[in-house]
Motif scaffolding. Structure first.
Motif, PDB file in Angstrom:
ATOM      1  N   MET A   1       0.732  -1.411   0.101  1.00 28.27           N
ATOM      2  CA  MET A   1      -0.143   0.287  -0.224  1.00 28.27           C
ATOM      3  C   MET A   1       0.846   0.951  -0.480  1.00 28.27           C
ATOM      4  N   LYS A   2       0.252   2.574  -0.413  1.00 26.97           N
ATOM      5  CA  LYS A   2       1.146   3.853  -0.618  1.00 26.97           C
ATOM      6  C   LYS A   2       0.766   5.190   0.750  1.00 26.97           C
ATOM      7  N   GLY A   3       1.316   5.180   1.050  1.00 22.84           N
ATOM      8  CA  GLY A   3       1.161   6.739   1.595  1.00 22.84           C
ATOM      9  C   GLY A   3       1.651   8.022   2.235  1.00 22.84           C
ATOM     10  N   ILE A   4       1.032   8.764   2.249  1.00 24.35           N
ATOM     11  CA  ILE A   4       2.100   9.969   2.625  1.00 24.35           C
ATOM     12  C   ILE A   4       2.010  10.367   3.559  1.00 24.35           C
ATOM     13  N   LEU A   5       3.616  11.404   3.724  1.00 24.05           N
ATOM     14  CA  LEU A   5       3.758  11.969   5.350  1.00 24.05           C
ATOM     15  C   LEU A   5       2.873  13.014   5.434  1.00 24.05           C
ATOM     16  N   ASP A   6       2.139  13.403   5.741  1.00 24.92           N
ATOM     17  CA  ASP A   6       0.703  14.122   6.440  1.00 24.92           C
ATOM     18  C   ASP A   6       1.203  15.456   7.270  1.00 24.92           C
ATOM     19  N   ARG A   7       2.141  14.665   8.355  1.00 27.77           N
ATOM     20  CA  ARG A   7       2.363  15.747   9.276  1.00 27.77           C
ATOM     21  C   ARG A   7       3.337  15.349  10.231  1.00 27.77           C
ATOM     22  N   ILE A   8       4.415  16.186  10.819  1.00 25.08           N
ATOM     23  CA  ILE A   8       5.173  15.720  12.259  1.00 25.08           C
ATOM     24  C   ILE A   8       5.046  16.564  13.784  1.00 25.08           C
ATOM     25  N   GLU A   9       4.219  15.623  14.240  1.00 22.30           N
ATOM     26  CA  GLU A   9       3.745  16.420  15.801  1.00 22.30           C
ATOM     27  C   GLU A   9       4.909  16.534  16.488  1.00 22.30           C
ATOM     28  N   ASP A  10       4.879  17.447  17.115  1.00 18.21           N
ATOM     29  CA  ASP A  10       6.239  17.413  18.321  1.00 18.21           C
ATOM     30  C   ASP A  10       6.976  17.276  17.892  1.00 18.21           C
ATOM     31  N   GLY A  11       7.575  17.541  16.855  1.00 16.15           N
ATOM     32  CA  GLY A  11       8.930  16.447  16.202  1.00 16.15           C
ATOM     33  C   GLY A  11       9.182  15.360  16.979  1.00 16.15           C
ATOM     34  N   ARG A  12       7.991  14.558  17.217  1.00 14.69           N
ATOM     35  CA  ARG A  12       8.399  13.185  17.714  1.00 14.69           C
ATOM     36  C   ARG A  12       7.606  12.258  17.236  1.00 14.69           C
ATOM     37  N   HIS A  13       6.175  12.741  16.216  1.00 17.65           N
ATOM     38  CA  HIS A  13       5.859  11.398  15.861  1.00 17.65           C
ATOM     39  C   HIS A  13       5.071  12.014  14.380  1.00 17.65           C
ATOM     40  N   ALA A  14       5.590  10.713  13.770  1.00 14.82           N
ATOM     41  CA  ALA A  14       5.002  10.928  11.543  1.00 14.82           C
ATOM     42  C   ALA A  14       3.685  10.564  11.232  1.00 14.82           C
ATOM     43  N   VAL A  15       2.909  11.426  11.130  1.00 14.72           N
ATOM     44  CA  VAL A  15       1.502  10.891  10.626  1.00 14.72           C
ATOM     45  C   VAL A  15       1.486  10.661   9.026  1.00 14.72           C
ATOM     46  N   ILE A  16       1.673   9.591   8.656  1.00  8.69           N
ATOM     47  CA  ILE A  16       1.397   9.402   7.315  1.00  8.69           C
ATOM     48  C   ILE A  16       0.037   8.425   7.253  1.00  8.69           C
ATOM     49  N   LEU A  17      -1.249   9.445   5.604  1.00 10.64           N
ATOM     50  CA  LEU A  17      -2.005   9.142   5.834  1.00 10.64           C
ATOM     51  C   LEU A  17      -2.230   7.770   4.080  1.00 10.64           C
ATOM     52  N   VAL A  18      -3.034   6.702   4.778  1.00 12.05           N
ATOM     53  CA  VAL A  18      -3.245   5.886   3.661  1.00 12.05           C
ATOM     54  C   VAL A  18      -4.624   6.310   3.296  1.00 12.05           C
ATOM     55  N   GLU A  19      -4.559   7.498   2.038  1.00 11.69           N
ATOM     56  CA  GLU A  19      -6.352   7.072   1.060  1.00 11.69           C
ATOM     57  C   GLU A  19      -6.811   5.282   1.121  1.00 11.69           C
ATOM     58  N   ALA A  20      -6.196   4.718   0.171  1.00 11.30           N
ATOM     59  CA  ALA A  20      -6.518   3.286  -0.215  1.00 11.30           C
ATOM     60  C   ALA A  20      -7.157   3.036   0.734  1.00 11.30           C
ATOM     61  N   GLU A  21      -6.448   3.009   2.611  1.00  8.53           N
ATOM     62  CA  GLU A  21      -6.831   2.111   3.228  1.00  8.53           C
ATOM     63  C   GLU A  21      -8.201   3.569   3.950  1.00  8.53           C
ATOM     64  N   GLY A  22      -8.381   4.465   3.999  1.00  8.89           N
ATOM     65  CA  GLY A  22      -8.435   5.717   4.544  1.00  8.89           C
ATOM     66  C   GLY A  22      -8.454   5.455   5.961  1.00  8.89           C
ATOM     67  N   ILE A  23      -6.925   5.357   6.204  1.00  5.40           N
ATOM     68  CA  ILE A  23      -6.460   4.976   7.845  1.00  5.40           C
ATOM     69  C   ILE A  23      -5.685   6.098   7.381  1.00  5.40           C
ATOM     70  N   GLU A  24      -4.888   6.814   8.782  1.00  8.96           N
ATOM     71  CA  GLU A  24      -3.665   7.562   9.356  1.00  8.96           C
ATOM     72  C   GLU A  24      -2.785   6.819  10.401  1.00  8.96           C
ATOM     73  N   LEU A  25      -1.681   6.788   9.693  1.00 11.69           N
ATOM     74  CA  LEU A  25      -1.098   5.540  10.683  1.00 11.69           C
ATOM     75  C   LEU A  25       0.159   6.934  11.374  1.00 11.69           C
ATOM     76  N   VAL A  26       0.266   6.813  12.776  1.00 14.23           N
ATOM     77  CA  VAL A  26       1.303   7.693  13.139  1.00 14.23           C
ATOM     78  C   VAL A  26       2.066   6.801  14.014  1.00 14.23           C
ATOM     79  N   LEU A  27       3.276   6.945  13.525  1.00 12.10           N
ATOM     80  CA  LEU A  27       4.740   5.827  14.318  1.00 12.10           C
ATOM     81  C   LEU A  27       5.311   6.994  14.535  1.00 12.10           C
ATOM     82  N   PRO A  28       6.859   6.585  15.621  1.00 13.66           N
ATOM     83  CA  PRO A  28       7.464   7.181  15.552  1.00 13.66           C
ATOM     84  C   PRO A  28       8.604   8.381  14.693  1.00 13.66           C
TER      85      PRO A  28
END
Length: 86
Positions: A1-28
């Motif tokens: 699957m493909k995702g786009i890096l939407d933003r980095i919150e607090d300089g610690r958490h990356a938010v990746i949007l996966v449109e095809a699945e309709g989910i938002e991944l949050v990872l370090p």
């Protein structure tokens, strides 16, 4: 699957949007591949219960070009306000 890096919150958490699945991944943010930046596209695979991210330069440049073309078309269309002041 493909995702786009939407933003980095607090300089610690990356938010990746996966449109095809309709989910938002949050990872370090430190788990992002080197060279990652906002609007970078990734190929995301699940390996042994872990997410594996790799930069997808082809999709990143393609989507960037599409966005730039759209912005140019919108700027050309702009003719000023339809509302006149008296």
């Amino acid at each position: 699957m493909k995702g786009i890096l939407d933003r980095i919150e607090d300089g610690r958490h990356a938010v990746i949007l996966v449109e095809a699945e309709g989910i938002e991944l949050v990872l370090p943010a430190n788990r992002l591949p080197e060279g990652s930046q906002i609007n970078s596209w990734f190929t995301i695979d699940a390996e042994n219960g872990q997410l594996a991210l790799s930069l997808d330069q082809k999709t990143t440049s393609s989507k960037s070009e599409q966005a730039e073309e759209l912005m140019m078309r919108l700027r050309r269309k702009k003719k000023g306000s339809r509302f006149k002041r008296n």
